[in-house]
Design a protein around this motif. Structure first.
Motif, PDB file in Angstrom:
ATOM      1  N   UNK A   1       0.845  -1.198   0.000  1.00 41.59           N
ATOM      2  CA  UNK A   1       0.000   0.000   0.000  1.00 41.59           C
ATOM      3  C   UNK A   1       0.883   1.253   0.000  1.00 41.59           C
ATOM      4  N   UNK A   2       0.291   2.410  -0.346  1.00 42.49           N
ATOM      5  CA  UNK A   2       1.078   3.651  -0.305  1.00 42.49           C
ATOM      6  C   UNK A   2       1.610   3.903   1.104  1.00 42.49           C
ATOM      7  N   UNK A   3       0.905   3.401   2.115  1.00 43.07           N
ATOM      8  CA  UNK A   3       1.286   3.657   3.512  1.00 43.07           C
ATOM      9  C   UNK A   3       2.339   2.689   4.033  1.00 43.07           C
ATOM     10  N   UNK A   4       2.928   1.871   3.135  1.00 42.29           N
ATOM     11  CA  UNK A   4       3.880   0.874   3.642  1.00 42.29           C
ATOM     12  C   UNK A   4       4.965   1.551   4.489  1.00 42.29           C
ATOM     13  N   UNK A   5       5.306   0.860   5.564  1.00 36.13           N
ATOM     14  CA  UNK A   5       6.348   1.418   6.431  1.00 36.13           C
ATOM     15  C   UNK A   5       5.799   2.334   7.513  1.00 36.13           C
ATOM     16  N   UNK A   6       4.504   2.662   7.439  1.00 33.39           N
ATOM     17  CA  UNK A   6       3.934   3.518   8.492  1.00 33.39           C
ATOM     18  C   UNK A   6       3.050   2.668   9.392  1.00 33.39           C
ATOM     19  N   UNK A   7       3.027   2.973  10.688  1.00 26.73           N
ATOM     20  CA  UNK A   7       2.126   2.213  11.552  1.00 26.73           C
ATOM     21  C   UNK A   7       0.674   2.621  11.257  1.00 26.73           C
ATOM     22  N   UNK A   8      -0.278   1.760  11.565  1.00 28.16           N
ATOM     23  CA  UNK A   8      -1.683   2.131  11.355  1.00 28.16           C
ATOM     24  C   UNK A   8      -2.049   3.313  12.240  1.00 28.16           C
ATOM     25  N   UNK A   9      -2.994   4.165  11.787  1.00 29.59           N
ATOM     26  CA  UNK A   9      -3.381   5.280  12.659  1.00 29.59           C
ATOM     27  C   UNK A   9      -4.042   4.767  13.939  1.00 29.59           C
ATOM     28  N   UNK A  10      -3.748   5.437  15.049  1.00 26.82           N
ATOM     29  CA  UNK A  10      -4.377   5.064  16.322  1.00 26.82           C
ATOM     30  C   UNK A  10      -5.653   5.863  16.526  1.00 26.82           C
ATOM     31  N   UNK A  11      -5.635   7.085  16.031  1.00 20.77           N
ATOM     32  CA  UNK A  11      -6.781   7.985  16.215  1.00 20.77           C
ATOM     33  C   UNK A  11      -7.062   8.659  14.887  1.00 20.77           C
ATOM     34  N   UNK A  12      -8.341   8.663  14.495  1.00 21.51           N
ATOM     35  CA  UNK A  12      -8.725   9.342  13.253  1.00 21.51           C
ATOM     36  C   UNK A  12      -9.771  10.408  13.598  1.00 21.51           C
ATOM     37  N   UNK A  13      -9.496  11.638  13.193  1.00 22.92           N
ATOM     38  CA  UNK A  13     -10.426  12.736  13.492  1.00 22.92           C
ATOM     39  C   UNK A  13     -11.028  13.241  12.185  1.00 22.92           C
ATOM     40  N   UNK A  14     -12.358  13.360  12.162  1.00 21.10           N
ATOM     41  CA  UNK A  14     -12.991  14.043  11.031  1.00 21.10           C
ATOM     42  C   UNK A  14     -13.796  15.208  11.583  1.00 21.10           C
ATOM     43  N   UNK A  15     -13.582  16.356  10.972  1.00 26.21           N
ATOM     44  CA  UNK A  15     -14.301  17.547  11.429  1.00 26.21           C
ATOM     45  C   UNK A  15     -15.566  17.762  10.592  1.00 26.21           C
ATOM     46  N   UNK A  16     -16.339  18.732  10.964  1.00 29.42           N
ATOM     47  CA  UNK A  16     -17.496  19.275  10.220  1.00 29.42           C
ATOM     48  C   UNK A  16     -18.789  18.482  10.376  1.00 29.42           C
ATOM     49  N   UNK A  17     -18.812  17.499  11.249  1.00 28.92           N
ATOM     50  CA  UNK A  17     -20.067  16.800  11.528  1.00 28.92           C
ATOM     51  C   UNK A  17     -20.388  15.642  10.583  1.00 28.92           C
ATOM     52  N   UNK A  18     -19.563  15.434   9.563  1.00 29.68           N
ATOM     53  CA  UNK A  18     -19.807  14.290   8.659  1.00 29.68           C
ATOM     54  C   UNK A  18     -19.258  13.038   9.337  1.00 29.68           C
ATOM     55  N   UNK A  19     -20.085  11.962   9.324  1.00 31.76           N
ATOM     56  CA  UNK A  19     -19.662  10.743  10.031  1.00 31.76           C
ATOM     57  C   UNK A  19     -19.437   9.630   9.005  1.00 31.76           C
ATOM     58  N   UNK A  20     -18.361   9.738   8.266  1.00 31.08           N
ATOM     59  CA  UNK A  20     -17.988   8.678   7.317  1.00 31.08           C
ATOM     60  C   UNK A  20     -16.510   8.823   6.988  1.00 31.08           C
ATOM     61  N   UNK A  21     -15.956   7.761   6.344  1.00 31.84           N
ATOM     62  CA  UNK A  21     -14.508   7.783   6.087  1.00 31.84           C
ATOM     63  C   UNK A  21     -14.147   8.298   4.694  1.00 31.84           C
ATOM     64  N   UNK A  22     -15.165   8.369   3.802  1.00 28.38           N
ATOM     65  CA  UNK A  22     -14.924   8.900   2.451  1.00 28.38           C
ATOM     66  C   UNK A  22     -13.683   8.309   1.778  1.00 28.38           C
ATOM     67  N   UNK A  23     -13.580   6.977   1.870  1.00 30.92           N
ATOM     68  CA  UNK A  23     -12.525   6.269   1.138  1.00 30.92           C
ATOM     69  C   UNK A  23     -11.107   6.653   1.604  1.00 30.92           C
ATOM     70  N   UNK A  24     -10.971   6.935   2.897  1.00 34.48           N
ATOM     71  CA  UNK A  24      -9.675   7.343   3.447  1.00 34.48           C
ATOM     72  C   UNK A  24      -9.165   6.255   4.390  1.00 34.48           C
ATOM     73  N   UNK A  25      -7.992   5.717   4.139  1.00 36.29           N
ATOM     74  CA  UNK A  25      -7.323   4.743   5.006  1.00 36.29           C
ATOM     75  C   UNK A  25      -8.247   3.630   5.480  1.00 36.29           C
ATOM     76  N   UNK A  26      -9.056   3.086   4.559  1.00 35.47           N
ATOM     77  CA  UNK A  26     -10.031   2.056   4.958  1.00 35.47           C
ATOM     78  C   UNK A  26      -9.330   0.818   5.504  1.00 35.47           C
ATOM     79  N   UNK A  27      -8.268   0.401   4.852  1.00 41.58           N
ATOM     80  CA  UNK A  27      -7.529  -0.791   5.284  1.00 41.58           C
ATOM     81  C   UNK A  27      -6.861  -0.523   6.645  1.00 41.58           C
TER      82      UNK A  27
END
Ligand code: FPP
Ligand code: MG
Length: 324
Positions: free
Chosen positions: A192-218
């Motif tokens: 993946x493009x993220x190879x070599x990076x640890x998985x995120x521990x915390x994900x913050x989305x602002x603006x009140x939308x509650x979805x991932x919008x195809x971001x770091x799904x894996x």
């Protein structure tokens, strides 16, 4: 404008920072910086001003993270879906990205001093050539810095990232670098493009939308998700404190789930090695056969991944030279 803002904190901000640092602090924070246009409308400004304020907020967030001991941040700066926005907005965002990446390169000594490594996650080929070049140069010049990491997801979606990774695995099999049975969750993850990076521990989305919008799904399967109504340019250090406090309350459950998933993954690899040996040797399989299979699989996959990394670096070098 600098990417490394240094601002004095109030007494209260320092106190809370120190208290939070006593507990588990996320190593890797991912942010979906949403709400820039709504912010611009609210302030009777144009859309691009909203995005520019969004960029300034990102640099502020990076400084808060440094103080809190969060050493990796991944920011969703431009999704492949965003290309569908008006030409004026897309061009404006590209100009902003070009301007900020050029400024970043002017600060490369300061970045090295602070050990900041920049990575671009996404399909560079979809971007205008000047951004490809600036992005490639930023990645290459900072690649050996190892104190903190800023990953900019530009021309990124998770589905595109996963399809590209699957494509790499298929190429590896058809070129004889790896075998079909070598493919595992771990190997796919390392493509993946993220190879070599640890998985995120915390994900913050602002603006009140509650979805991932195809971001770091894996990568976000075991991340703590924090959704807040505040618009990205209005985010304050207190919102970040709130998110970290929320993360600390859920830390043990998430850590346990992550451990369990890693165990399952390990078992799947072991079972796959046993199956390969059964196919080869039938009932006569021995522990030595299995150990040899495990070793040869590791050697093949290591060589394949090393080659993949070399290809990526030469691609980035080519991009830098091509557009000079
Ligand atoms: C989402 O808000 C934000 C974006 C699509 C762009 C984010 C980009 C930046 C903050 C600049 C980053 C630049 C660099 C160089 C990394 P939105 O436009 O969806 O706002 P809305 O939800 O209110 O419509
Ligand atoms: Mg939005």
């Amino acid at each position: 404008m600098t990417w490394l803002v240094e601002k004095n904190r109030s007494w209260a901000e320092w106190a809370v920072t120190r208290i939070l640092r006593v507990g588990p602090v996320p190593r890797h924070l991912a942010v979906i910086m949403d709400g820039n246009r709504r912010f611009a409308r609210k302030e009777h400004q144009n859309t691009l001003t909203g995005h520019t304020r969004g960029f300034h907020k990102l640099t502020e967030v990076l400084s808060w993270c440094r103080d809190l001991g969060i050493n990796e941040v991944t920011a969703y700066a431009f999704s492949i879906e965003n290309f569908k926005r008006s030409k004026q907005e897309v061009d404006g965002l590209m100009d902003l990205a070009a301007e900020k990446l050029a400024e970043l390169l002017e600060e490369k000594e300061k970045l090295s001093k602070h050990g900041v490594c920049i990575r671009i996650l996404g399909n560079l080929t979809l971007l205008p050539e000047r951004i490809q070049r600036l992005g490639a140069e930023a990645v290459l010049t900072t690649k050996n810095n190892d104190k903190c990491f800023l990953n900019l997801a530009i021309a990124y979606t998770s589905r595109e990232e996963m399809s590209t990774a699957v494509g790499e695995l298929c190429r590896g099999v058809s070129e004889g670098q790896i075998q079909g049975s070598d493919i595992s969750e771990e190997l796919l993850e390392k493509c993946l493009y993220t190879r070599g990076t640890p998985d995120p521990d915390l994900l913050i989305r602002t603006s009140g939308e509650v979805r991932l919008s195809d971001f770091l799904l894996w990568q976000s399967g075991f991340a703590c998700m924090f959704f807040t109504k505040v618009l990205w340019p209005e985010l304050t250090i207190w919102h970040l404190f709130g998110a970290i406090f929320y993360y600390q309350r859920h830390y043990h459950t998430l850590a346990e789930a992550r451990r369990e998933s890693l165990n399952v993954r390990q078992r799947m690899v072991e079972e796959s090695d046993i199956e390969v040996c059964h196919t080869k040797f039938g009932e006569k399989v021995t522990a030595e056969h299995i150990a040899a299979q495990s070793l040869s699989r590791t050697e093949r996959t290591d060589a394949f991944l090393e080659d993949l990394n070399k290809r990526t670096v030469s691609y980035l070098k080519e991009v830098c030279n091509k557009c000079e």
